[in-house]
Write an enzyme that holds these catalytic residues in place. Structure first.
Site, PDB file in Angstrom:
ATOM      1  N   ARG A 148     -20.024 -50.618 -60.646  1.00 53.65           N
ATOM      2  CA  ARG A 148     -20.086 -50.490 -59.185  1.00 53.65           C
ATOM      3  C   ARG A 148     -18.791 -50.954 -58.517  1.00 53.65           C
ATOM      4  O   ARG A 148     -18.446 -50.475 -57.427  1.00 53.65           O
ATOM      5  CB  ARG A 148     -21.282 -51.318 -58.705  1.00 53.65           C
ATOM      6  CG  ARG A 148     -21.740 -51.078 -57.314  1.00 53.65           C
ATOM      7  CD  ARG A 148     -22.397 -49.708 -57.137  1.00 53.65           C
ATOM      8  NE  ARG A 148     -22.896 -49.645 -55.758  1.00 53.65           N
ATOM      9  CZ  ARG A 148     -22.130 -49.545 -54.688  1.00 53.65           C
ATOM     10  NH1 ARG A 148     -20.828 -49.423 -54.831  1.00 53.65           N
ATOM     11  NH2 ARG A 148     -22.652 -49.526 -53.476  1.00 53.65           N
TER      12      ARG A 148
ATOM     13  N   ASP B 167     -30.696 -42.164 -56.404  1.00 59.15           N
ATOM     14  CA  ASP B 167     -31.115 -42.750 -55.139  1.00 59.15           C
ATOM     15  C   ASP B 167     -32.166 -41.862 -54.493  1.00 59.15           C
ATOM     16  O   ASP B 167     -32.069 -40.635 -54.531  1.00 59.15           O
ATOM     17  CB  ASP B 167     -29.917 -42.931 -54.200  1.00 59.15           C
ATOM     18  CG  ASP B 167     -30.279 -43.812 -53.027  1.00 59.15           C
ATOM     19  OD1 ASP B 167     -30.114 -45.039 -53.144  1.00 59.15           O
ATOM     20  OD2 ASP B 167     -30.776 -43.279 -52.003  1.00 59.15           O
TER      21      ASP B 167
END
Lengths: 348, 348
Positions: free
Chosen positions: A41, A77
């Site tokens: 990330r 997501d």
């Protein structure tokens, strides 16, 4: 680190068949609490991970192997379908997602496209890679937001506490809501069918915010659409886990969705859910994610308390009542996996 | 506009005695949805209204008279006790309250004062004025935040979705939580006793956010403290309404607080709550506040559906499942009062 699971105990539990050990996985098991994920990330935005099948597969696999759980849920997501629907999506750190423009009138709903046109193909490609990595006995779970929860993000423009705009659409303009549902449902079926085609062996439908509604409104504005999506997916031969929170007051209506498994939050004791549902479906849950911050002895005792509530039931899957939180100590999550093994083994 | 209520039907319902008509009042009935309140609010900040007994009494009386309900709840804020405890309190428009500094360590908890020293006397003075304005048969309701909900604001520093810091204190440091409860409970008893002394005929304890906890944690970290406060208040001869949301999964634990009345949110059908509690206490609730935005025919039908669920029960008080929202049409609120009269009268 090898995956501990050599049986398909997760899928067996979904079908309410006897298992050797209680299956366990965690919602958001690939997430910011894990150093390996934070390392990825640090180099890539959330969408950059989701939209790159190699990266999405990597974080999915790493988390499942690191924890030694019984299933991998694809890293994606809930809001990805907003992109092919024509919305802009930003993830501001700490403030949750922002979806623009907000969707509040019938004309805008009518203009939504009718199909995803394969634009979310990167998700199924990531699933294909994860499924290819693991042996056949180790299942990959696909997922999507349920119609209400997805719609609520589009209507509110992000996270919400009261879901005032969403509920006002339901209460003030039934027709607009019905139109929106008629747009979203086929699209979700399309999206989830692609995931199954790519190798997802189960689908979790996240209706995280539907508990904003009471039972009568759930039955009228949500249930028919959920049934439609769930039935279409289960017709493909994979079980659906219908996850919701804040819905302890109407388990019977949740069961009426027809989902093979209900994912419950911690707001109701699991023992009570079993007795209310009388074996009508499998159950997944429901440790409070904040419990993972407890000192080891207390956490172990909470896991024991939870496991004891499903003793003698077939079709129990250990999970949290919602996703793992960013600051959760990894060690505690791993300990929970071991305790689930220990307590389920001792029950044999 | 005269108050319609000439009987003490609200207090009778609290005690589960038969009534002529179902009593009705609304949480946050004096609030921004009402033009008279907005006119006062345009000239004075929220705290300026709360801290001036004349103004607080005025907005309390105006709302009760305008709607023709069966009780007036004193205009005040759940966070007022934060002031004598030494916190700063700001109300930023649209973003909810900000309480500073946040309360997260044991040393800070230990330093909290032991008593309010009468610093919230303006609330009881406002109650005295409202009670003096109305005939004896028309009750004034006093209120406070319940220990968990008040503590959650101090710990989080404002509103929250996950109550992560509050729950981490409960899960990680039981001792700190117990100390905080031991500080807050006597203070709440002191505050509520002053309100009763001033003329409050019932007390509502707002545990708006306690549904963040599961049943076992509620029973361990909340119930003993709530019982203590509720028992102390009821020993003064006034009924306590214990209001919570998100707690449909453990009504039995709510009843164990000993409160004369449970205030419920809309996440459980009232009929189910009656059958689960079997007359153990009176019930108040539970129309979804967003329902007040529905067209008249649908709203009326929702009120009828709700009223029908309490047919034949003694001890029912009509209310919302949470406070009236700012943009709610006043006309709809007034209509609901009339429909409650109509449907309860037709049941005689």
């Amino acid at each position: 680190m090898a995956v501990a699971c050599v049986s398909d105990r997760f899928l067996r539990a979904c079908r309410r068949q006897p298992v050797d050990l209680t299956p366990v996985w965690f919602m958001r098991q690939a997430g910011r609490y894990m150093p390996q994920y934070r390392a990825v990330r640090a180099r890539h935005g959330l969408l950059e991970i989701c939209q790159n099948p190699e990266r999405a597969a990597e974080v999915t696999i790493t988390a499942a192997e690191e924890l030694g759980v019984d299933a991998a849920i694809i890293f994606a997501d809930l809001l990805l379908p907003a992109l092919p629907l024509g919305f802009h999506l930003h993830f501001n750190s700490g403030e949750g997602p922002v979806i623009e423009p907000v969707l509040r009138d019938r004309a805008a709903i009518a203009r939504l496209p009718e199909s995803l046109h394969g634009e979310l193909g990167y998700v199924s490609e990531a699933i294909r890679r994860v499924a290819g990595h693991f042996p056949d006995t180790f299942p990959v779970i696909g997922f999507a937001g349920a119609p209400f929860t997805l719609a609520s993000y589009l209507i509110e423009g992000g996270a919400s506490r009261q879901f005032a705009h969403t509920k006002r659409m339901i209460f003030e303009d039934r027709g607009a809501w019905a139109l929106l549902m008629q747009k979203l449902c086929p699209m979700l079926v399309e999206y989830l069918s692609e995931q199954v085609e790519a190798g997802a062996r189960a689908i979790q439908l996240f209706d995280s915010w539907v508990g904003a509604l009471g039972e009568a409104d759930f039955r009228h504005a949500v249930l028919p659409y959920n049934r439609l999506v769930i039935e279409a997916v289960q017709d493909l031969g994979v079980p659906v886990i219908y996850f919701s929170t804040g819905t302890s007051g109407y388990l019977g209506a949740l069961r009426d969705t027809g989902a093979a498994v209900l994912g419950l939050d911690w707001r109701m004791e699991m023992s009570r859910a079993w007795s209310e549902l009388r074996g009508g479906c499998a159950l997944q849950g429901n440790l409070d994610p904040l419990r993972l911050f407890s000192p080891a002895a207390e956490l172990k005792s909470a896991v024991r308390h939870l496991m004891a509530q499903s003793r003698g039931q077939t079709g129990y899957i250990f999970n949290l009542g919602h996703g793992i939180l960013p600051e959760t100590p990894v060690e505690n999550v791993k300990n929970v996996v071991n305790w689930v093994r220990e307590f389920s083994a001792s029950a044999l």
